[in-house]
Design a protein around this motif. Structure first.
Motif, PDB file in Angstrom:
ATOM      1  N   ARG A 110       0.840  -1.215   0.000  1.00  0.00           N
ATOM      2  CA  ARG A 110       0.000   0.000   0.000  1.00  0.00           C
ATOM      3  C   ARG A 110       0.867   1.255   0.000  1.00  0.00           C
ATOM      4  O   ARG A 110       1.861   1.346   0.707  1.00  0.00           O
ATOM      5  N   SER A 111       0.427   2.231  -0.768  1.00  0.00           N
ATOM      6  CA  SER A 111       1.223   3.457  -0.932  1.00  0.00           C
ATOM      7  C   SER A 111       1.291   4.270   0.353  1.00  0.00           C
ATOM      8  O   SER A 111       2.245   5.008   0.568  1.00  0.00           O
ATOM      9  N   GLU A 112       0.305   4.152   1.237  1.00  0.00           N
ATOM     10  CA  GLU A 112       0.310   4.984   2.441  1.00  0.00           C
ATOM     11  C   GLU A 112       1.227   4.430   3.535  1.00  0.00           C
ATOM     12  O   GLU A 112       1.410   5.079   4.569  1.00  0.00           O
TER      13      GLU A 112
ATOM     14  N   LYS B  24       4.448   3.954   5.374  1.00  0.00           N
ATOM     15  CA  LYS B  24       5.701   4.712   5.429  1.00  0.00           C
ATOM     16  C   LYS B  24       6.613   4.250   6.556  1.00  0.00           C
ATOM     17  O   LYS B  24       7.612   4.893   6.874  1.00  0.00           O
TER      18      LYS B  24
END
Lengths: 265, 265, 265
Positions: free
Chosen positions: B229-231, B233
């Motif tokens: 997932r891109s979110e 971090k």
């Protein structure tokens, strides 16, 4: 509902002494901070009287009780009583095992509780109207308002039964709170967190019936607001949004979002 | 792998009684809810027999053991045995201290375990093939499949050793599960959560070998999906995504994402 | 500040044995992993000596102390002393109850502490300069650098008092750390997490004064970086961002973001 309850909590920053379970203890600390109070968790029998003496409310939550811990709860509760500090009791899992039911009855007999808050199975079992519990979760949403009222009168306390519709009564007046969201059922500890919010509100508002109803509205409304956020994709993102919404609640949001039906009998 | 295992868990909502550590107790409760079961955490020796009697699986996890808690584990485990309720054992930190190794052996001797799940150091130490542990983490991914198989035969249980490649065996068949992601190593409690998922699956599926493999696939796949997932971090956003992915898993996703090598010997 | 401290932690992966409270135990485990160390939580009196013997630092945190737990802390602390393993002490709630103050003094008398880290009320109460505590939170940011220095000399340890400006001293040199953000005050457990980071740094750097200052910079800077993120909407999203920022810290970020005033006296 109580006017300016959130502002009052944020200004007074009540200290909320919790004797609680180890599953959701971190959530209860964080929800207390989020709503504006200060949490302190202390369960050693040698310190609970001193700790509660400097607090503005006491939470007793038997979610992972031991017999030793129940002794500390009763000691703290009696001290709170002597100082007129409200005691909020959450009989987690009452009915699931004999020691949970017995501990609940013992606490109710020996400590003057201000508010008892449970799910409808726990409250039904303790008020004598019956109920089915699986572990710590109610199997259904059956309610018996007459038995809640009788219990509230007998124990001179507020009875708060949470469910799809929450029921709150002082034995005379009955409120039904429709705030809430099904996503609250997907995370552990929501019942415990609600109890902590009730304690924060009762710590600053002597009308405990109104304080409890207000807390249930705040809790349910934060759930509604969180669930409506686009970034919520499951229980963990919902939980994060829920805590943030609790923190960002205002009295103005509460009065706009309230869904309460009052029935004075 | 078991067909429709996730659907079955969601429909049957098994109650999973945990006697577990205080580090990851909240994560285990939440992962059980996320996968479709109901968690209950109860460790008082006076109530564990009654609580497990109404449960569909029992998790024993010694991550923050005390000698008192081990007694409660054995009492609950024997009761579970008498009622044919599967017992899933996670020997956290076996090999790191004498009492952890001793407690693990005592539990294995006195309770009929359905599944033992540990990292490769814990499993290596208990099966006699050796291993190096630092605290509660395996120092390397060494495995000894023959010793796992012998142990599984001797104790009539499933041996599940987690690592980059997970090994699962009932003493005859050996499965290797390649699902997973390195981000799972950046958060505390993934081993404990995997054990809870195994318990949920074994609660509804009597073929515990297949249930355990399926749980390891589900766990690892959710990690893969979360990491993509891109979110994400860092570990905390990964953890949130992981819980959401567990909640959103379907049997169809499982069968598409499965990475299992089976070797019938 | 220590050069390459984060790189060193990530390479050496020190094992940090915690005997700590049940409120923030999961956060301390996760922050240790995020900063590059390995956490292990173990409090049974029968195993603490063995566990600490294989560790590179010991954290003693009395946030939910019991008298039994304090005994385990002293036993582990003495063992750590005999092996030259640094002991980091967090006297959570010292001053709030007699047993917390007494336990703190007992630990300080019986164990050679490397670093004592508390808020300014806890440190003020133990160093004799006074302070007001509510539960586990300092009521104000009063500080008394002379009393901190005297205490550091008397106990041969680093005194670290956290607040809006953190004060760190070994009795001679005094550092003031201005890194930090007010959002850190909205979540539970930040003090405990800071203590864990100090332990990680002291585990790999024998200059404990410099290691402690570096840890406070790292902690505060991660808070600043997290608070600046657009997705932060309250304490829970801040907490997630904070953990991710701890994980993503580099020595280069530290040296760019450091806000320390040194005063050699």
């Amino acid at each position: 509902m109580v006017n300016n309850i959130l502002d009052t909590v944020k200004v007074k920053k009540p200290l909320i002494h919790h004797i609680t379970n180890m599953v959701t203890i971190n959530d209860c600390a964080n929800v207390t901070l989020a709503v504006g109070g200060l949490p302190v968790m202390a369960h050693a029998i040698e310190e609970v009287e001193e700790m509660v003496s400097n607090s503005q409310a006491l939470v007793l939550n038997i979610g992972t009780l031991t017999l030793e811990q129940v002794k500390a709860m009763i000691k703290a509760g009696k001290k709170a009583n002597s100082l007129n500090i409200p005691v909020i009791f959450d009989p987690v899992g009452a009915g699931a095992t004999k020691i949970r039911t017995d501990a609940s009855k013992k606490i109710l007999d020996e400590v003057q509780i201000s508010v008892i808050k449970g799910n409808k199975a726990e409250i039904g079992i303790l008020t004598g109207s019956g109920g089915k519990i699986r572990g710590v979760e109610a199997e259904s949403n059956d309610e018996n308002i007459e038995s809640y009222k009788n219990f509230a009168k007998e124990y001179h306390c507020i009875v708060a039964a949470s469910g799809v519709t929450d029921i709150v009564s002082d034995g005379n007046t009955v409120y039904k709170v429709d705030n809430g969201h099904s996503m609250l059922g997907t995370i552990s500890g929501t019942g415990c967190m609600l109890t902590s919010i009730i304690a924060n509100f009762c710590a600053v508002e002597s009308n405990h019936l109104q304080a409890t109803v207000s807390a249930m509205v705040a809790f349910g409304l934060a759930g509604e607001l969180a669930a409506s956020r686009s970034e919520v994709k499951g229980p963990a993102s919902f939980k994060e949004a829920f805590f943030d919404e609790i923190y960002n609640l205002t009295d103005e949001k509460l009065s706009r979002g309230i869904k309460v039906r009052g029935e004075v009998n």
